[in-house]
Design a protein around this motif. Structure first.
Motif, PDB file in Angstrom:
ATOM      1  N   SER A 291       1.604  -4.011 -13.260  1.00 46.48           N
ATOM      2  CA  SER A 291       1.612  -3.330 -11.966  1.00 46.48           C
ATOM      3  C   SER A 291       1.350  -4.309 -10.830  1.00 46.48           C
ATOM      4  O   SER A 291       0.364  -5.056 -10.856  1.00 46.48           O
ATOM      5  CB  SER A 291       0.539  -2.234 -11.971  1.00 46.48           C
ATOM      6  OG  SER A 291       0.147  -1.918 -10.652  1.00 46.48           O
ATOM      7  N   ALA A 292       2.223  -4.272  -9.838  1.00 46.84           N
ATOM      8  CA  ALA A 292       2.043  -5.138  -8.663  1.00 46.84           C
ATOM      9  C   ALA A 292       0.861  -4.638  -7.840  1.00 46.84           C
ATOM     10  O   ALA A 292       0.124  -5.422  -7.250  1.00 46.84           O
ATOM     11  CB  ALA A 292       3.319  -5.132  -7.826  1.00 46.84           C
ATOM     12  N   MET A 293       0.662  -3.330  -7.805  1.00 47.41           N
ATOM     13  CA  MET A 293      -0.480  -2.775  -7.060  1.00 47.41           C
ATOM     14  C   MET A 293      -1.776  -3.303  -7.644  1.00 47.41           C
ATOM     15  O   MET A 293      -2.681  -3.717  -6.930  1.00 47.41           O
ATOM     16  CB  MET A 293      -0.485  -1.247  -7.150  1.00 47.41           C
ATOM     17  CG  MET A 293       0.447  -0.564  -6.183  1.00 47.41           C
ATOM     18  SD  MET A 293       0.385   1.211  -6.435  1.00 47.41           S
ATOM     19  CE  MET A 293      -1.132   1.657  -5.629  1.00 47.41           C
ATOM     20  N   ALA A 294      -1.850  -3.242  -8.996  1.00 45.52           N
ATOM     21  CA  ALA A 294      -3.072  -3.693  -9.650  1.00 45.52           C
ATOM     22  C   ALA A 294      -3.306  -5.165  -9.346  1.00 45.52           C
ATOM     23  O   ALA A 294      -4.431  -5.568  -9.025  1.00 45.52           O
ATOM     24  CB  ALA A 294      -2.977  -3.466 -11.157  1.00 45.52           C
ATOM     25  N   SER A 295      -2.244  -5.985  -9.423  1.00 50.36           N
ATOM     26  CA  SER A 295      -2.516  -7.417  -9.205  1.00 50.36           C
ATOM     27  C   SER A 295      -2.822  -7.724  -7.753  1.00 50.36           C
ATOM     28  O   SER A 295      -3.407  -8.751  -7.460  1.00 50.36           O
ATOM     29  CB  SER A 295      -1.418  -8.313  -9.786  1.00 50.36           C
ATOM     30  OG  SER A 295      -0.181  -7.927  -9.328  1.00 50.36           O
ATOM     31  N   LEU A 296      -2.449  -6.839  -6.825  1.00 51.53           N
ATOM     32  CA  LEU A 296      -2.801  -7.086  -5.422  1.00 51.53           C
ATOM     33  C   LEU A 296      -4.035  -6.287  -4.990  1.00 51.53           C
ATOM     34  O   LEU A 296      -4.399  -6.276  -3.823  1.00 51.53           O
ATOM     35  CB  LEU A 296      -1.620  -6.738  -4.517  1.00 51.53           C
ATOM     36  CG  LEU A 296      -0.374  -7.628  -4.681  1.00 51.53           C
ATOM     37  CD1 LEU A 296       0.741  -7.166  -3.767  1.00 51.53           C
ATOM     38  CD2 LEU A 296      -0.701  -9.086  -4.407  1.00 51.53           C
ATOM     39  N   GLY A 297      -4.620  -5.572  -5.940  1.00 58.10           N
ATOM     40  CA  GLY A 297      -5.857  -4.837  -5.653  1.00 58.10           C
ATOM     41  C   GLY A 297      -5.645  -3.584  -4.809  1.00 58.10           C
ATOM     42  O   GLY A 297      -6.567  -3.099  -4.154  1.00 58.10           O
ATOM     43  N   LEU A 298      -4.411  -3.034  -4.835  1.00 59.17           N
ATOM     44  CA  LEU A 298      -4.175  -1.773  -4.112  1.00 59.17           C
ATOM     45  C   LEU A 298      -4.329  -0.641  -5.116  1.00 59.17           C
ATOM     46  O   LEU A 298      -3.651  -0.619  -6.141  1.00 59.17           O
ATOM     47  CB  LEU A 298      -2.769  -1.758  -3.507  1.00 59.17           C
ATOM     48  CG  LEU A 298      -2.523  -2.789  -2.411  1.00 59.17           C
ATOM     49  CD1 LEU A 298      -1.043  -2.903  -2.085  1.00 59.17           C
ATOM     50  CD2 LEU A 298      -3.298  -2.409  -1.154  1.00 59.17           C
ATOM     51  N   LYS A 299      -5.220   0.290  -4.816  1.00 58.35           N
ATOM     52  CA  LYS A 299      -5.567   1.265  -5.859  1.00 58.35           C
ATOM     53  C   LYS A 299      -4.975   2.653  -5.631  1.00 58.35           C
ATOM     54  O   LYS A 299      -4.521   3.295  -6.555  1.00 58.35           O
ATOM     55  CB  LYS A 299      -7.093   1.380  -5.942  1.00 58.35           C
ATOM     56  CG  LYS A 299      -7.722   0.111  -6.489  1.00 58.35           C
ATOM     57  CD  LYS A 299      -9.075   0.390  -7.132  1.00 58.35           C
ATOM     58  CE  LYS A 299      -9.666  -0.870  -7.725  1.00 58.35           C
ATOM     59  NZ  LYS A 299     -10.304  -1.731  -6.733  1.00 58.35           N
ATOM     60  N   ASN A 300      -5.032   3.131  -4.399  1.00 60.06           N
ATOM     61  CA  ASN A 300      -4.719   4.544  -4.180  1.00 60.06           C
ATOM     62  C   ASN A 300      -3.221   4.767  -3.946  1.00 60.06           C
ATOM     63  O   ASN A 300      -2.670   4.343  -2.932  1.00 60.06           O
ATOM     64  CB  ASN A 300      -5.517   5.036  -2.958  1.00 60.06           C
ATOM     65  CG  ASN A 300      -5.397   6.537  -2.797  1.00 60.06           C
ATOM     66  OD1 ASN A 300      -4.581   7.181  -3.484  1.00 60.06           O
ATOM     67  ND2 ASN A 300      -6.197   7.104  -1.904  1.00 60.06           N
ATOM     68  N   PRO A 301      -2.559   5.460  -4.875  1.00 57.13           N
ATOM     69  CA  PRO A 301      -1.108   5.673  -4.712  1.00 57.13           C
ATOM     70  C   PRO A 301      -0.778   6.580  -3.521  1.00 57.13           C
ATOM     71  O   PRO A 301       0.373   6.681  -3.123  1.00 57.13           O
ATOM     72  CB  PRO A 301      -0.694   6.325  -6.035  1.00 57.13           C
ATOM     73  CG  PRO A 301      -1.936   6.868  -6.633  1.00 57.13           C
ATOM     74  CD  PRO A 301      -3.083   6.050  -6.123  1.00 57.13           C
ATOM     75  N   LEU A 315       7.528  -8.639  -3.326  1.00 57.07           N
ATOM     76  CA  LEU A 315       7.610  -9.966  -3.949  1.00 57.07           C
ATOM     77  C   LEU A 315       6.848 -10.010  -5.269  1.00 57.07           C
ATOM     78  O   LEU A 315       7.292 -10.612  -6.249  1.00 57.07           O
ATOM     79  CB  LEU A 315       7.084 -11.039  -2.991  1.00 57.07           C
ATOM     80  CG  LEU A 315       7.912 -11.227  -1.712  1.00 57.07           C
ATOM     81  CD1 LEU A 315       7.310 -12.316  -0.842  1.00 57.07           C
ATOM     82  CD2 LEU A 315       9.364 -11.576  -2.037  1.00 57.07           C
ATOM     83  N   GLU A 316       5.709  -9.343  -5.299  1.00 51.16           N
ATOM     84  CA  GLU A 316       4.884  -9.359  -6.519  1.00 51.16           C
ATOM     85  C   GLU A 316       5.596  -8.617  -7.654  1.00 51.16           C
ATOM     86  O   GLU A 316       5.604  -9.076  -8.798  1.00 51.16           O
ATOM     87  CB  GLU A 316       3.520  -8.712  -6.213  1.00 51.16           C
ATOM     88  CG  GLU A 316       2.522  -8.753  -7.350  1.00 51.16           C
ATOM     89  CD  GLU A 316       2.029 -10.172  -7.690  1.00 51.16           C
ATOM     90  OE1 GLU A 316       2.220 -11.089  -6.866  1.00 51.16           O
ATOM     91  OE2 GLU A 316       1.481 -10.333  -8.794  1.00 51.16           O
ATOM     92  N   ALA A 317       6.190  -7.465  -7.322  1.00 52.42           N
ATOM     93  CA  ALA A 317       6.876  -6.686  -8.362  1.00 52.42           C
ATOM     94  C   ALA A 317       8.057  -7.475  -8.907  1.00 52.42           C
ATOM     95  O   ALA A 317       8.281  -7.531 -10.126  1.00 52.42           O
ATOM     96  CB  ALA A 317       7.334  -5.347  -7.790  1.00 52.42           C
TER      97      ALA A 317
END
Ligand SMILES: Nc1ncnc2c1ncn2[C@@H]1O[C@H](COP(=O)(O)OP(=O)(O)OP(=O)(O)O)[C@@H](O)[C@H]1O
Ligand SMILES: [Zn+2]
Length: 563
Positions: A291-301, A315-317
């Motif tokens: 998950s790109a969110m997890a690796s960027l520390g974004l938690k709340n969908p 870019l991360e995804a």
């Protein structure tokens, strides 16, 4: 209160329930509490966390287990004397053939897709077993009864086509967030991660002869190109360069807001994307946890990302797809349950939305739009399950006059929330439950037997294993062991096939084609009257007035006749 007669029918009935999801869980519970004793359940799925809010037979500890089996065990806990057989399998599995279906008194569907519904409908017709069909979307729902020869079958009425958008709106002039989502998933995601050979109107000129900088296919990763560089190059191309080219067209933007190109360097300082270089390659990973969110520390969908956050997720995804899921690249198609794909599509749609002045959306909202998700309402499922059981009991008692199709409405209409309607009679021209030939207008001198099989018989009519006869000649049969003549026929145009098959030319009294379908032993016979458009165009030209000919051509242009 049930009568003696009803109770007797319930107790003696053997029921097949297909689908143990939202409707299925409610249905199994209601069947058990109504006194049904012998039930088979087919469901191919395992339990996911997202099912737990409404599929109340399942608990956290069941995640990953078979829905059919867990549903059975849950009900046996409060009705241990019942006989419940669970099949963790696809209903299209050949083992569920006509013979299998014949053992049941009634089949109850709690499915979520057209393909499986059509399959069960055809099996029920072949086995002559009544079917109670159902569906819910949010507050809306319906239950219909299908009894061979008495009421229409599930396929008697054409189903509404899914909503589509004009290509130019998606590729050039989006005005709503949904247009950006469609662009991100059907064009960009497909181009980057799907089959490279499929046609894809990205309208973003992956090569531009006038500029040497854009003379190559930008979507192909260059040899030894760093993944960060590649990501930025794609970003700059689709959100920068292409928007710049598009926005220079004065005519298009006369009455619309001109989009603004977005380049990665304007949004992100170079070093921002390099913070997560720790993506070890080729290690075994559980793709669902990437998950790109997890690796960027974004938690709340449910948070709406800023343009900067969307750009970083983009870019991360992309980087994670190449680092952790490289083997899948080239074969991926968008799936709403694929976290990384949803993150990528949400980010890309948001960046495009920012460019076109459209408001950005959260991952939760974007996922709903991308997956055409209408959030399920547990009470609708419960109401529909109750109605299924009511209709099932009428079917068991053969109370034909009492059968009802019932619609569950969102708002009270004519003082009713549940709208009962008398079922329709079978449609006399239904290609599934009647023997009326289908009329097919086709250019037999240009269309190949392959087109007929793939595009019409399989894709349109949903016949997966067709066997096509012309008179007593076999024209086509599914299988790897086709002989030379069959292989040649498959690639030949219909006119040639016909001449070879029977030496009868297509003319004003076209012969019938019989297409029999061997899907899991379903004996579906479908007769085609094939009219040659080639012939018809001359017919119109010479025998009809010019006006008819022009209107015929117009129909062709409008796509009302099959190619
Ligand atoms: N071909 C099939 N064979 C067997 N079961 C099927 C088939 N197609 C769909 N199903 C089952 O039908 C059920 C439909 O239930 P539902 O509509 O609640 O979907 P879901 O997958 O549980 O939930 P959601 O789609 O909302 O995540 C699912 O459990 C699914 O596995
Ligand atoms: Zn029908």
């Amino acid at each position: 209160m049930v009568s003696e007669r009803q109770l007797e029918a319930i107790k003696g009935a053997k029921v097949l329930m297909v689908g143990a999801g939202g409707i299925g869980c409610e249905l199994l519970k209601t069947l058990a509490l109504s006194g049904f004793q012998d039930i088979h359940i087919i469901d191919m799925d395992t339990i996911e966390v997202s099912n737990l809010n409404r599929q109340f037979l399942f608990r956290q500890s069941h995640v990953g287990q078979s829905k059919a089996k867990v549903a059975r065990d849950a009900v046996l806990k409060f009705r241990p004397q019942m006989s419940i057989t669970a099949h963790h399998a696809n209903v299209k599995d050949p083992k569920f053939n006509v013979e299998f279906f014949k053992q049941f008194n009634v089949v109850l569907n709690g499915l979520d897709n057209l393909d499986a519904r059509r399959h069960v409908n055809r099996l029920c017709l072949a086995a002559d077993v009544p079917l109670v069909e159902s569906g819910t979307t949010g507050f809306l729902g319906q239950v219909t009864v299908h009894v061979k020869g008495k009421t229409e079958c599930y396929e008697c009425q054409p189903k509404p086509a899914p909503k589509t958008y004009p290509v130019c709106t998606i590729t050039s002039t989006p005005s709503k967030f949904v247009h950006c989502i469609v662009w991100a998933k059907d064009l960009l995601f497909a181009k980057l991660f799907g089959d490279k050979n499929q046609e894809n109107d990205l309208n973003v000129r992956s090569s531009d002869a006038s500029s040497s900088a854009h003379a190559e296919d930008v979507f192909v990763r260059r040899k030894d190109e760093d993944i960060d560089q590649y990501g930025r190059r794609i970003y700059d191309h689709v959100f920068g360069y292409n928007i710049e080219v598009a926005s220079s067209n004065e005519e298009t933007w006369k009455n619309r807001n001109r989009p603004k190109p977005i380049y990665s360097a304007d949004v992100m300082p170079e070093n921002l994307t390099e913070q997560n270089g720790n993506v070890a390659k080729n290690c075994v990973v559980d793709t669902s946890s990437v998950s790109a969110m997890a690796s960027l520390g974004l938690k709340n969908p449910q948070d709406t990302w800023t343009l900067l956050e969307s750009s970083r997720i983009f870019l991360e995804a992309l980087k994670l797809f190449f680092a952790k899921r490289e083997k899948e690249i080239g074969n991926l198609s968008f799936d709403k349950d694929d976290q990384l794909a949803v993150e990528f599509v949400t980010a890309a749609a948001n960046i495009r939305a920012a460019s076109f002045g459209i408001s950005l959306h959260s991952l939760f909202e974007a996922k709903g739009i991308a997956g055409n998700i209408v959030h399920a309402v547990a009470t609708t499922n419960a109401i529909i399950a109750g109605l299924i059981v009511i209709e099932a009991i009428k079917v068991l008692l053969k109370d034909t006059d009492k059968y009802r199709m019932t619609y569950c409405l969102e708002h009270i209409t004519k003082k009713m929330l549940l709208m009962p309607v008398e079922p329709y009679e079978p449609n006399k021209s239904c290609y599934v439950c009647s023997e009326t030939p289908l009329s097919l207008e086709i250019n037999t001198s240009r269309s190949k037997l392959r087109d007929f099989v793939e595009k019409i018989v399989k894709a349109k009519l949903g016949i997966n294993f067709p066997l096509i006869m012309h008179g007593s000649n076999l024209l086509y049969e599914v299988g790897d062991d086709l002989d030379e003549v069959e292989v040649a026929n498959y690639a030949a145009n219909l006119e040639k096939v016909k001449i070879q098959a029977s030496s009868v030319t297509l003319c004003s009294s076209p012969p019938d084609f019989c297409c029999s379908c061997n899907d899991a032993d379903v004996l579906l016979f479908c007769f085609f009257n094939i009219f040659s458009l080639y012939f018809m165009s001359f017919y119109y030209l010479f025998l009809s007035c010019l006006r008819c000919y022009l209107s015929f051509l117009l129909q062709l242009l409008m796509g009302q006749c099959l190619p």
